[in-house]
Write an enzyme that holds these catalytic residues in place. Structure first.
Site, PDB file in Angstrom:
ATOM      1  CD  GLU A   1      -0.786  24.487  49.810  1.00  0.00           C
ATOM      2  OE1 GLU A   1      -1.803  24.731  51.354  1.00  0.00           O
ATOM      3  OE2 GLU A   1      -1.431  24.151  49.453  1.00  0.00           O
TER       4      GLU A   1
ATOM      5  CE  LYS B   1      -7.877  27.231  46.764  1.00  0.00           C
ATOM      6  NZ  LYS B   1      -7.007  26.060  48.060  1.00  0.00           N
TER       7      LYS B   1
ATOM      8  CE  LYS C   1      -1.297  24.064  45.459  1.00  0.00           C
ATOM      9  NZ  LYS C   1      -1.975  23.316  46.420  1.00  0.00           N
TER      10      LYS C   1
ATOM     11  NE  ARG D   1      -6.694  19.620  52.913  1.00  0.00           N
ATOM     12  CZ  ARG D   1      -6.123  19.601  53.776  1.00  0.00           C
ATOM     13  NH1 ARG D   1      -6.487  18.987  55.192  1.00  0.00           N
ATOM     14  NH2 ARG D   1      -4.369  20.005  54.556  1.00  0.00           N
TER      15      ARG D   1
ATOM     16  CG  ASP E   1      -7.522  27.552  51.920  1.00  0.00           C
ATOM     17  OD1 ASP E   1      -7.924  27.008  50.360  1.00  0.00           O
ATOM     18  OD2 ASP E   1      -7.036  26.126  52.070  1.00  0.00           O
TER      19      ASP E   1
ATOM     20  CD  GLU F   1      -9.172  22.105  52.215  1.00  0.00           C
ATOM     21  OE1 GLU F   1      -8.963  22.185  51.777  1.00  0.00           O
ATOM     22  OE2 GLU F   1      -8.195  22.734  53.092  1.00  0.00           O
TER      23      GLU F   1
HETATM   24  C1  LIG Z   1      -4.208  20.526  46.554  1.00  0.00           C
HETATM   25  O1  LIG Z   1      -3.988  21.502  48.017  1.00  0.00           O
HETATM   26  C2  LIG Z   1      -4.998  21.994  48.483  1.00  0.00           C
HETATM   27  C3  LIG Z   1      -4.863  21.725  50.174  1.00  0.00           C
HETATM   28  O2  LIG Z   1      -4.712  20.801  50.459  1.00  0.00           O
HETATM   29  C4  LIG Z   1      -6.333  22.564  51.481  1.00  0.00           C
HETATM   30  O3  LIG Z   1      -5.950  22.533  52.423  1.00  0.00           O
HETATM   31  C5  LIG Z   1      -5.487  24.047  50.077  1.00  0.00           C
HETATM   32  O4  LIG Z   1      -7.235  24.448  50.633  1.00  0.00           O
HETATM   33  O5  LIG Z   1      -5.526  24.397  49.544  1.00  0.00           O
HETATM   34  C6  LIG Z   1      -4.393  23.363  48.654  1.00  0.00           C
HETATM   35  C7  LIG Z   1      -5.227  24.087  47.346  1.00  0.00           C
HETATM   36  O6  LIG Z   1      -6.370  24.095  46.677  1.00  0.00           O
HETATM   37  O7  LIG Z   1      -3.739  24.110  46.462  1.00  0.00           O
END
Ligand SMILES: CO[C@H]1[C@H](O)[C@@H](O)[C@H](O)O[C@@H]1C(=O)O
Length: 708
Positions: free
Chosen positions: A299, A367, A295, A176, A372, A400
């Site tokens: 994902e 976050k 993390k 990103r 997101d 992003e």
């Molecule tokens: C680093 O990975 C990112 C991923 O690219 C993004 O599309 C999403 O926003 O979140 C993920 C995260 O924050 O872990």
């Protein structure tokens, strides 16, 4: 000295060259300030010595010289019309201050005060506090129009740890990232040191950023190999005198992938020993290493849940390992595993039951929004809900979901909206900022992170105005009470011009820019209509592009013949239940829900009447069209200021605005034509009608093909 000059000059420091695009402008600055040269001290006294004081001395000498075109003399005592910088351990200086006022400064705070005989003293408890005070002093000289020479400034930062997160990979790519390759020259380190590292450290220190996570949260285990740790050590050594601690993102499977163990189970003895040995190795190289970002179980990444353990088990094992070294664990709450449920609820559902189960040196990195980094989201309900766990906000500086580095979008307003959000979790005024800065709960660590937008591009961030987002993050991390407008003006003055008309016009553009983007991308609480994978252009029809199963049908907007919007009310996914009263009731009722979040929380009919009397469909048409008009206005404004900006930057920004306008139209047309297939209503005739066909717009789905 204009710290942000280093942003504007476009330092091609990968190759060690300097490209001084903005140098004419910089000389204009000097002339302006020279007219107030009475504000310039005649002498400097820096009684202490250390690597940080060497920097302080250098910054002051060169800064004052550039601002006032004067060589300021060094002296060795307090002289009338002098400037003196030191710490409270220096008796000659501390005698001018009350003990209590010095003690509240903590590690990073400072006082800048002019005493009786026209001596200005910058005092702090540490060398780094003195450095921050010095940068404040220089910024003040540059940006305060009164040029008064009488100072009385006391500053203590809002957060202890003000950290950039680089999503930089070891192969030089940046996840990103829209400003070229990573600034870390891993191949050359530790032998070859890019001059840009110092510029990076100066820029960050000048706004108070005091930590950097060097690598992507999608972490390659190799970063913990001795080969990489030596490289990391070199960077840490460079950054240390600037007060920037180094942190690393780690992969939870490192003990198996890197260490050859058969498991990475956090409760396994060998795993724990592996981490203990690793920590010993890290701290022997970097004694002030900051800690890890993790993390996990998100994902597809490994984590403690792979072994039937909880996030707390994983975080606490690592926290125990780092504890004796003073290291911290920033455990990310961004857990996204498509499971068909409302994604906005996932982090809360996983972490709320663990409240109170984390060690003191663990901080949950959350976050700002529950999905997101969208152009607009409500705040994540974890803020305030986790009353026995320390939380830190994670903001995204890199754009992003906001047009990458092609769109002028000032994020100061987004950051402020989030920080000022009242969670009501401990009565009124439980704002996110007060929840996270230690005012509401007695947190022993306070921190804030921003995902960096920095790369090797000649202007550092890909768009000249994207630098303002790095700047705004740093300034708000230092003082979350600053206004977004003040920060914008401050940045413009240091980076572009002191011209009042320019400042008023462009701060106006900056202040409106995020709302414009919300309008042409995702108005009224719509979200995640972006292209699958790359997140750039519009793709509300994502069902044709092979998106994740939980995105179907109709993505997050849930458009159908009846209406549009995601029902997160008590009759839908009930995500509203994660908020405290009275917010829960406010968000739950479309009549009370703020219109900017309406379709985030509700699925409403196309003829639903809004406060201004328009129906939902027409209002969507107006908002999308307004976004386009706003960008046209940005263009006109910029064009009218041509004489006030150097040619290179004028052209660069002009070109970017042309792209932004094209794309705002693209967004408007794609979204309206697509939603029209459900609403079956005309676009109001007084608005511009799309010139393209939906089928053709769908063909543009690949990143940037439209630029040609
Ligand atoms: C680093 O990975 C990112 C991923 O690219 C993004 O599309 C999403 O926003 O979140 C993920 C995260 O924050 O872990």
């Amino acid at each position: 000295m204009i710290i942000f000059l280093y942003f504007i000059t476009g330092t091609q420091w990968a190759s060690g060259q300097n490209k001084l695009d903005g140098s004419e402008l910089w000389f204009t600055h000097m002339e302006t300030i020279e007219s107030a040269s009475f504000a310039c001290p005649s002498f400097i006294w820096i009684p202490q010595s250390s690597p940080t004081f060497t920097i302080i001395h250098k910054e002051l000498k060169s800064g004052l010289n550039k601002l006032y075109n004067r060589e300021v003399k060094d002296v060795s005592r307090l002289n009338s019309n002098g400037l003196c910088v030191g710490t409270s351990s220096q008796k000659d200086l501390s005698s001018y201050f009350k003990k209590e006022e010095l003690s509240v400064l903590g590690n990073d705070g400072y006082i800048i005060r002019t005493t009786g005989n026209n001596v200005t003293i910058i005092i702090a408890n540490t060398d780094l506090g003195a450095l921050y005070g010095t940068y404040h002093y220089l910024r003040y000289l540059q940006t305060d129009n009164t040029h008064k020479a009488n100072f009385d400034i006391v500053e203590v930062p809002s957060y202890q740890r003000r950290i950039l997160n680089h999503w930089d990979n070891l192969d030089g790519t940046v996840e990103r990232g829209y400003a070229g390759h990573s600034i870390w020259q891993w191949k050359d380190l530790p032998q070859k040191i890019s001059p840009g590292y110092i510029e990076y450290a100066r820029a960050n220190a000048s706004i108070g950023i005091n930590g950097t996570v060097l690598n992507n949260v999608n972490a390659n285990p190799a970063v913990l190999s001795i080969e990489y740790l030596k490289k990391v050590k070199t960077l840490a050594d460079i950054f240390r005198p600037y007060g920037i601690k180094v942190y690393l993102s780690i992969n939870f499977s490192s003990p198996s992938v890197l260490g050859g163990l058969t498991t990475a189970d956090p409760l396994n003895k060998d795993v724990r020993i592996w981490w203990q040995d690793k920590a010993k190795q890290i701290y022997s190289l970097i004694p002030d290493f900051g800690g890890f970002v993790v993390k996990a179980n998100s994902e597809g990444l490994p984590g403690p849940q792979d072994f039937g353990r909880t996030h707390a088990d994983g975080a606490n094992m690592l926290a125990d390992v780092l504890e004796s070294y003073g290291g911290i664990i920033m455990w990310r709450a961004f857990v996204y595993n498509p499971n068909g449920n409302d994604r906005a609820k996932q982090a809360y559902n996983e972490f709320k039951p663990l409240d109170g189960k984390f060690r003191k040196n663990v901080i949950l990195q959350v976050k700002n929004g529950p999905v997101d980094f969208q152009p607009r989201e409500p705040f994540s309900p974890l803020f305030g809900a986790m009353q026995h766990t320390t939380l830190m906000p994670e903001l995204q500086i890199t754009q992003e979901y906001l047009g990458f580095s092609d769109h002028l979008v000032y994020l100061g307003t987004l950051f402020k909206e989030f920080l000022n959000s009242d969670t009501y979790t401990n009565g009124r005024n439980s704002t996110v900022s007060r929840i996270t800065d230690g005012s509401v709960y007695d947190d022993s660590i306070t921190a804030v992170a921003g995902v960096a937008n920095i790369g090797l591009d000649s202007n550092w961030c890909g768009h000249h105005f994207a630098q303002a987002n790095w700047y705004a993050f740093g300034r708000l991390a230092w003082n979350h009470q600053l206004s977004a407008r003040k920060i914008a003006k401050e940045w413009l003055m240091q980076t572009f011009s002191h011209d009042q008309d320019f400042l008023n016009q462009m701060s106006g553009v900056m202040m409106e820019s995020r709302e414009a983007t919300v309008n042409y991308m995702t108005p009224l609480g719509l979200h995640h209509l972006m292209g699958w994978g790359h997140h750039y252009g519009p793709e509300p029809w994502c069902e044709i592009s092979g998106a994740r199963p939980d995105w179907l049908p109709t993505y997050y907007h849930k458009a159908d013949s009846i209406g549009v919007g995601f029902n997160r009310s008590s009759s839908g996914s009930n995500a509203v239940s994660q908020y405290a009263e009275p917010l829960l009731s406010v968000y739950n009722d479309p009549a009370l829900c703020p219109e900017e979040l309406l379709l985030w929380f509700h699925h409403l009919p196309w003829n639903y009447e809004l406060i201004n009397g328009r129906d939902l469909w027409s209002e969507l048409c107006y908002r999308y069209s307004m976004g386009v008009e706003q960008v046209k206005y940005f263009q006109c404004t910029w064009n009218s200021l041509q004489s006030k900006v150097d040619k290179n930057r004028f052209n660069d920004v002009q070109n970017k605005l042309a792209i932004q306008l094209k794309e705002a139209i693209w967004w408007r047309d794609a979204c309206l034509l697509y939603f029209q297939t459900f609403s079956h209503r005309p676009i109001p005739s007084q608005l511009d009608q799309p010139k393209s066909k939906l089928e053709d717009l769908k063909e543009l789905k690949f990143l940037k093909t439209h630029h040609n």
